[in-house]
Write a protein that holds these residues in place. Structure first.
Motif, mmCIF file in Angstrom:
data_model
loop_
_atom_site.group_PDB
_atom_site.id
_atom_site.type_symbol
_atom_site.label_atom_id
_atom_site.label_comp_id
_atom_site.label_asym_id
_atom_site.label_seq_id
_atom_site.Cartn_x
_atom_site.Cartn_y
_atom_site.Cartn_z
ATOM 1 N N LEU A 273 1.124 -1.072 -0.254
ATOM 2 C CA LEU A 273 0.042 0.524 0.088
ATOM 3 C C LEU A 273 0.760 1.409 -0.152
ATOM 4 O O LEU A 273 2.287 1.267 0.893
ATOM 5 C CB LEU A 273 -1.002 -0.318 1.095
ATOM 6 N N GLY A 274 0.659 2.075 -1.231
ATOM 7 C CA GLY A 274 1.402 3.599 -0.990
ATOM 8 C C GLY A 274 2.137 3.140 -1.377
ATOM 9 O O GLY A 274 2.763 4.512 -2.469
ATOM 10 N N ASP A 275 1.897 2.155 -2.772
ATOM 11 C CA ASP A 275 3.364 2.023 -3.905
ATOM 12 C C ASP A 275 2.373 2.537 -4.930
ATOM 13 O O ASP A 275 0.868 2.241 -5.586
ATOM 14 C CB ASP A 275 3.661 0.978 -4.215
ATOM 15 N N PRO A 276 2.944 3.732 -5.439
ATOM 16 C CA PRO A 276 2.035 3.970 -6.763
ATOM 17 C C PRO A 276 1.702 3.323 -7.938
ATOM 18 O O PRO A 276 0.614 3.351 -8.654
ATOM 19 C CB PRO A 276 2.677 5.547 -7.312
ATOM 20 N N ARG A 277 2.281 2.028 -7.929
ATOM 21 C CA ARG A 277 1.948 1.220 -9.270
ATOM 22 C C ARG A 277 0.989 0.845 -8.527
ATOM 23 O O ARG A 277 -0.147 -0.371 -9.582
ATOM 24 C CB ARG A 277 3.296 0.569 -9.745
ATOM 25 N N MET A 278 0.256 0.478 -7.631
ATOM 26 C CA MET A 278 -1.252 -0.344 -6.715
ATOM 27 C C MET A 278 -1.997 -0.580 -7.348
ATOM 28 O O MET A 278 -2.816 0.515 -7.405
ATOM 29 C CB MET A 278 -0.587 -0.202 -5.418
ATOM 30 N N ASN A 279 -3.025 -1.250 -7.640
ATOM 31 C CA ASN A 279 -4.077 -0.990 -8.102
ATOM 32 C C ASN A 279 -5.068 -0.387 -7.308
ATOM 33 O O ASN A 279 -5.252 -1.710 -6.077
ATOM 34 C CB ASN A 279 -4.864 -2.605 -8.456
ATOM 35 N N MET A 280 -6.082 0.280 -7.708
ATOM 36 C CA MET A 280 -6.922 1.141 -5.818
ATOM 37 C C MET A 280 -8.008 1.139 -6.942
ATOM 38 O O MET A 280 -9.091 1.599 -6.066
ATOM 39 C CB MET A 280 -5.748 2.402 -5.387
ATOM 40 N N THR A 281 -8.060 0.552 -7.904
ATOM 41 C CA THR A 281 -9.712 0.943 -8.656
ATOM 42 C C THR A 281 -9.922 0.360 -9.269
ATOM 43 O O THR A 281 -11.639 0.383 -9.455
ATOM 44 C CB THR A 281 -9.539 2.692 -9.114
ATOM 45 N N ILE A 282 -9.712 -0.360 -9.989
ATOM 46 C CA ILE A 282 -10.255 -1.739 -11.023
ATOM 47 C C ILE A 282 -10.392 -2.607 -10.949
ATOM 48 O O ILE A 282 -9.336 -3.549 -9.888
ATOM 49 C CB ILE A 282 -8.600 -1.844 -12.503
ATOM 50 N N SER A 283 -11.788 -3.143 -10.662
ATOM 51 C CA SER A 283 -12.034 -4.062 -9.979
ATOM 52 C C SER A 283 -11.803 -5.265 -11.053
ATOM 53 O O SER A 283 -11.778 -4.790 -11.731
ATOM 54 C CB SER A 283 -13.763 -4.273 -9.495
ATOM 55 N N VAL A 284 -11.455 -6.758 -10.396
ATOM 56 C CA VAL A 284 -11.230 -7.496 -11.131
ATOM 57 C C VAL A 284 -12.135 -9.237 -10.677
ATOM 58 O O VAL A 284 -12.092 -8.950 -9.225
ATOM 59 C CB VAL A 284 -9.516 -8.193 -11.275
ATOM 60 N N PRO A 285 -12.755 -9.905 -11.506
ATOM 61 C CA PRO A 285 -13.840 -10.706 -10.947
ATOM 62 C C PRO A 285 -12.254 -11.451 -10.377
ATOM 63 O O PRO A 285 -11.122 -11.970 -10.154
ATOM 64 C CB PRO A 285 -13.983 -11.966 -11.640
ATOM 65 N N MET A 286 -13.009 -12.405 -9.193
ATOM 66 C CA MET A 286 -12.024 -12.878 -7.730
ATOM 67 C C MET A 286 -12.464 -14.298 -7.302
ATOM 68 O O MET A 286 -14.012 -13.967 -6.835
ATOM 69 C CB MET A 286 -11.186 -11.874 -6.703
ATOM 70 N N PHE A 287 -12.040 -15.304 -7.344
ATOM 71 C CA PHE A 287 -12.407 -16.534 -6.203
ATOM 72 C C PHE A 287 -11.461 -16.665 -5.626
ATOM 73 O O PHE A 287 -10.229 -17.145 -6.004
ATOM 74 C CB PHE A 287 -12.605 -17.773 -7.294
ATOM 75 N N TYR A 288 -10.897 -16.527 -4.204
ATOM 76 C CA TYR A 288 -10.115 -17.310 -3.445
ATOM 77 C C TYR A 288 -10.808 -17.794 -2.589
ATOM 78 O O TYR A 288 -11.781 -17.891 -2.052
ATOM 79 C CB TYR A 288 -9.376 -15.227 -2.981
ATOM 80 N N SER A 289 -9.673 -19.085 -2.123
ATOM 81 C CA SER A 289 -9.704 -20.505 -1.004
ATOM 82 C C SER A 289 -8.704 -20.765 -0.143
ATOM 83 O O SER A 289 -7.473 -20.066 -0.793
ATOM 84 C CB SER A 289 -10.908 -21.193 -1.412
ATOM 85 N N GLY A 290 -9.393 -20.888 0.859
ATOM 86 C CA GLY A 290 -7.447 -21.638 1.697
ATOM 87 C C GLY A 290 -8.344 -22.868 2.133
ATOM 88 O O GLY A 290 -9.381 -22.474 2.392
ATOM 89 N N GLY A 291 -7.319 -23.688 3.240
ATOM 90 C CA GLY A 291 -7.683 -24.163 4.283
ATOM 91 C C GLY A 291 -7.705 -23.927 5.796
ATOM 92 O O GLY A 291 -6.987 -22.834 6.114
ATOM 93 N N GLU A 292 -8.814 -24.263 6.136
ATOM 94 C CA GLU A 292 -8.637 -24.051 7.926
ATOM 95 C C GLU A 292 -8.543 -24.127 8.137
ATOM 96 O O GLU A 292 -7.805 -23.089 10.125
ATOM 97 C CB GLU A 292 -10.662 -24.256 7.713
ATOM 98 N N GLU A 293 -7.973 -25.667 8.197
ATOM 99 C CA GLU A 293 -6.408 -25.932 9.050
ATOM 100 C C GLU A 293 -4.986 -26.058 8.485
ATOM 101 O O GLU A 293 -4.289 -26.133 9.529
ATOM 102 C CB GLU A 293 -6.868 -27.751 9.289
#
Length: 532
Positions: free
Chosen positions: A405-425
């Motif tokens: 965060l704070g880097d000028p190259r960082m995307n802060m406005t363009i939405s991208v469809p996203m599916f994220y998953s992780g392990g509960e254990e």
């Protein structure tokens, strides 16, 4: 285990390499034949067989190399960037006195890590960066043993059963995938019927004890190369279960390796920072006839740290998903040495080579590959119709692996469809309830994708969260059973301010740091609905 003095490697007149070392329980000779595969560009480790020759009598270097060449095992090794390994016990009495500890030590001294040369892995722990020693290179879940006479008797007495030892990243099952036994003089003690058995030149009274074996080939005379391609290569012993390798010809699929020569980007801080260009290797998978009806979707995959593209392709099941849903899948090799800008250059090259629908380009990744997928969200959101990072939420503040965060190259406005998953254990930070930095990552994605829900929850107060995993429940929640493991994928679907649901955050019950086909397929079903 590991040894801390690298074996002396001899270059042979034929261009091959040879080295040897004496371990506690066995002597080892390694013959590395020449190959046209550049292991730094294309890593075959996950598919390459661990070719183990249990010598009946201890061979000289010359005799070992001669056997490797005349038997065809050298040809198999060359085609898979592998090594022919000759093993003989150190104990007095040879195979008659050897026990299962010989095999256990052999597997403990073997690793599949991508940093290798001359059939030797130089292993450094990915997390603490501590050098752990030199190891034999090989896929221990593809242990193919060739034994003769006394060594065959050893296998028949000690290895046709479940064997535990040092698996990929800790204790686990190390049962061989295939054992060839030639000239047996003892009755085999078959305790595991799924281990593939190649019985060569054994009498009927011996072979009758193999009758219950599920994967059995009986031969009067061995033809090692032909037997490998018709029988042996299909088997792997993955996490204690025999699994079968796909036959892409039979499936009417294409698998091929290729590479792109990219210009080294100014922000490259890894291996190639001092050279103007470098190769980025990848493996391509698609159904034959895919391009007959016009442009097709592309999924680019990034593997985990210490893994290879084939590991992601086969363990996560992306090849099966691309086969089932008919798209082009490309697994990028050694992406830790590839910046996001260079990855985009690879995609541009793929667009020149294949008829790709530039409005339907997607990316996915596991673990460190999840980091690279998040990099795409951060730096090149306009390229992708959807993203599916899995099993790693990296810090958004002081990120050691990408932009912060704070880097000028960082995307802060363009939405991208996203599916994220992780392990509960998982013991690693994959989900918001596991680490505050993971919650910060989700808050960032929610802001960029302009979700209607407010993720302003306090990590210190997580015991009172409305959703125990993500803090805030989705506008819609779905629970999807994975019948192959009995686990449940719980998906929270969140709407954006424009009324479109383009964000899905999931968790998998009973799952540690891993990624499996069930969640991958659900991810594809979700992101594939979107175009850019």
């Amino acid at each position: 285990m590991g040894i801390f003095t690298r074996p002396v490697v001899k270059t042979l007149d034929n261009g091959g390499k040879f080295w040897e070392h004496t371990y506690n329980n066995f002597h080892l000779k390694a013959y590395v034949p020449t190959t046209d595969i550049d292991g730094e560009v294309h890593n075959y480790g996950f598919r390459a067989p661990l070719l183990l020759v249990f010598e009946e009598e201890r061979l000289t270097e010359e005799k070992a190399i001669e056997f490797a060449e005349t038997s065809g095992l050298a040809s198999i090794a060359s085609a898979n960037d592998s090594t022919v390994l000759f093993v003989y016990p150190t104990c007095e009495g040879g195979w008659d006195r050897a026990d299962v500890s010989l095999y256990q030590e052999l597997i403990a001294e073997t690793k599949i890590d991508p940093i290798y040369s001359d059939g030797i892995v130089e292993y450094t722990n990915f997390f603490d960066k501590e050098f752990k020693g030199y190891f034999i290179r090989g896929a221990i879940f593809r242990a193919d043993i060739y034994s003769f006479g006394q060594s065959a008797d050893y296998c028949a007495k000690h290895l046709l059963k479940t064997i535990n030892g040092e698996y990929l990243w800790g204790p686990g099952e190390i049962t061989p995938a295939m054992i060839s036994m030639e000239g047996l003089s003892v009755v085999p003690d078959v305790q595991r019927t799924d281990i593939a058995v190649l019985s060569v030149d054994n009498p009927d009274e011996i072979n009758k004890f193999f009758d219950g074996c599920e994967n059995l080939l009986i031969k009067e005379k061995a033809d090692y190369k032909a037997d490998f391609y018709s029988f042996v290569r299909k088997f792997k012993m993955w996490c204690g279960q025999i699994e079968f390798e796909p036959d892409f010809d039979a499936l009417n699929m294409v698998e091929k390796r290729d590479y792109t020569e990219v210009k080294t980007s100014p922000d490259h801080k890894a291996k190639y920072k001092d050279v103007p260009t470098h190769k980025v290797g990848y493996f391509v998978y698609y159904n034959k006839g895919l391009f007959d009806n016009g442009p097709v979707p592309l999924v680019v995959g990034f593997h985990g740290g210490g893994d290879s593209s084939m590991y992601l392709t086969f363990v996560s099941g992306w090849w099966e998903v691309c086969h089932k849903f008919n798209f082009l899948y490309v697994g990028i090799e050694n992406h830790q040495n590839v910046t996001p800008t260079e990855a985009i250059d690879v995609i541009e090259d793929l667009k020149r080579k294949y008829d790709i629908d530039e409005h339907r380009i997607y990316a996915t990744g596991f673990s460190m590959g999840s980091a690279k997928t998040w990099d795409m969200f951060q730096e090149y959101p306009e390229v992708f119709a959807g993203l599916a990072p899995t099993s790693a939420l990296f810090p958004i503040k002081d990120n050691p692996f990408g932009l912060s965060l704070g880097d000028p190259r960082m995307n802060m406005t363009i939405s991208v469809p996203m599916f994220y998953s992780g392990g509960e254990e998982s013991v690693l930070p994959e989900l918001p309830f596991q680490d505050e930095t993971s919650l910060d990552r989700i808050k960032y994605a929610a802001k960029v994708n302009k979700l209607t829900v407010n993720f302003d929850v306090d990590y210190a107060n997580k015991s009172n969260w409305k959703d125990s995993i993500y803090g805030v429940p989705g506008d819609r929640v779905e629970k999807i059973l994975d019948p192959s493991r009995g686990s449940v994928l719980t998906v929270n679907y969140y709407n954006s301010e424009d009324g479109v649901c383009r964000t899905a955050f999931g968790s998998v019950s009973g799952q540690i740091h891993e990624c499996r086909e069930h969640s991958i397929e659900e991810a594809w079903k979700f992101i594939s609905k979107f175009t850019r």
